[in-house]
Design an enzyme around this catalytic site. Structure first.
Site: not given
Length: 498
Positions: A219, A253
């Site tokens: 991720e 993110c």
């Protein structure tokens, strides 16, 4: 066991992995009731130790207590509730469509635990991005070695103290430390590695995993674009962008990394973002309890260095000792500016002007595939064009970040922004082995003559019928085909014995 392992000169990391492996081999994590017990105990941790969790995050990232619940633990409680409610159905054998050759057989997919999973967490949302994969690992019946980010010093200590007090400390050991400890962990053999962080470290993780052919979920992040159409409600769009960008001081993110808009609306965009920032964080965000801080001075210096060749249109105030950078907007940013060469991961929002949608799409496609892509427009055709002509981990129209909260959507990247996905059932499947099962009986051997040598045109003809004519059969069609199969089998058997 720990004393015995020390006698063999094993490192702390080796001990943790060996302990988790031994606990997994007892088989207790395969029991659904035991998994549910662990998940419910984990949920109690968030409720009973909320104060300690919030205090640590206040020290690490200046997160408020309400902000901690809103962005860290509330979603985890929801994920646990979802897993507990659906675990029996997720873990049950999954029947699949049969073909004519297997119509009388038992055919299904059986989800099975992978074994021992390594979870390497990130510092920006240390509970959310470390514990969410753990929920999937527990639900899927795995053991897991948990490595919190050392950058969030206080939160890592809280995890190390409280996780073993609430969940099985042998199945789910916590290993703290920095780069050296992580490198030692990566030397060990795991059945899956789940990493959240940047692409540079992601490559190191993948290289280490390759030595044992260990599958990985990465991720990562990247520069998530945000296109604002001149025909949209710019006030609402900029309010939502400002929230998505400056939440957690830009250290998200999937935060909008930069804005693409036509030059005719640039001034309006800046003015509306400025209004939203004042509404959210007051005239002085440094004194606002809801405005965070850059994680440390190293990242503070990195972010400040990114803006020195661009024009500040809003914000820019900073204080290194406090790791404070005000919500900042840069105007008329050039594609070759420093701030456009890497993911910003801070409260700085560049605006790049383009001539329209086509140029925006072309600009997006020149870069690496982002983790998220945002488009603000009232026009469904613009949204559809952006979907069809770009690639990203996710695309969100007319808002920011919210797709992360939807457990029914897979969360993950593509290309440089990551591989694999999780959330809800996707976490369970990602950390399970979906084992193919076909159970036949030692009967109806005559039908198998078509596959046995000697191979003949007539056998090929029968094979074509059974293999190619068996797709998408309705229930009635399947019954008719089964009747046909029985007749054909009877004829074949009769010929076989004559």
């Amino acid at each position: 066991m720990r004393t015995m392992l020390k006698a063999f000169g094993m490192s702390r990391e080796q001990q943790a992995v060996a302990q988790a492996r031994k606990a997994f081999e007892t088989g207790r994590s395969k029991c659904l009731d035991y998994r549910i017990l662990q998940l419910e105990s984990l949920k109690r941790l968030f409720i009973e130790k909320q104060k300690e969790i919030a205090n640590a995050l206040k020290k690490d990232l200046n997160k408020s207590e309400v902000g901690t619940q809103l962005y860290e633990t509330l979603g985890l409680e929801g994920e646990i509730n979802l897993a507990v409610k659906n675990l029996k159905s997720w873990a049950a054998p999954r029947p699949v469509e049969k073909n004519l050759l297997t119509i009388s057989d038992t055919v299904y997919i059986r989800p099975e635990p992978l074994g021992v999973v390594l979870i390497i967490g990130a510092w920006n949302y240390p509970w959310a991005v470390t514990i969410q994969p753990l929920i999937g690992a527990i639900a899927a019946g795995n053991a897991a070695v948990i490595k919190p980010s050392e950058v969030c010093v206080h939160t890592a200590k809280v995890m190390e103290e409280f996780l073993p007090a609430y969940i099985d400390k042998e199945l789910y050991p916590v290993v703290t430390g920095g780069v050296a400890e992580t490198q030692e962990l990566l030397k060990q053999r795991f059945d899956h590695i789940f990493y959240t962080g940047n692409s540079m470290v992601g490559k190191i993780i993948m290289e280490a995993a390759a030595k044992h052919l260990t599958p990985v979920t990465l991720e990562l992040g990247g520069k998530s674009p945000c296109y604002i159409d001149k025909n949209c409600d710019i006030t609402i769009a900029c309010r939502r962008v400002a929230w998505g960008k400056y939440t957690n001081c830009g250290q998200t993110c999937i935060a909008p990394d930069y804005i693409l808009c036509e030059s005719s609306i640039q001034d309006k965009v800046i003015a509306e973002i400025k209004k939203a920032v004042k509404e959210f964080y007051t005239e002085n965000p440094q004194t606002c309890p809801d405005y965070g801080r850059v994680i440390n001075q190293r990242h503070f210096k990195r972010i400040m260095a990114l803006i020195d060749d661009s024009t500040v249109a809003m914000g820019g105030q900073n204080e290194e000792a406090d790791c404070y950078i005000a919500p900042t907007v840069l105007r008329d940013v050039k594609p070759d500016a420093k701030v456009m060469q890497e993911e910003i991961f801070g409260p700085v929002l560049p605006i790049i002007t383009i001539s329209g949608l086509d140029e925006a799409i072309k600009f997006i496609n020149k870069g690496e595939k982002p983790l998220a892509l945002y488009v603000f427009t009232p026009d469904d055709k613009v949204i559809q064009k952006m979907i069809e002509e770009t690639s990203s981990g996710a695309i969100l129209a007319n808002d920011c970040l919210l797709h992360y909260s939807i457990s029914a959507l897979p969360f993950g990247g593509v290309g440089n922004s990551g591989m694999g996905c999780y959330h809800g059932k996707f976490s369970f499947d990602q950390l399970s082995h979906l084992r193919s099962c076909l159970i036949k009986k030692l009967k109806m051997e005559g039908i198998n003559t078509m596959r046995y040598p000697p191979h003949t045109p007539s056998k090929l003809s029968r094979a074509r019928f059974f293999i190619l004519k068996s797709s998408n059969l309705s229930w009635i069609g399947r019954m008719m085909m089964l009747a046909t199969l029985v007749v054909v089998a009877a004829v074949v058997i009769q010929n076989y014995f004559l």
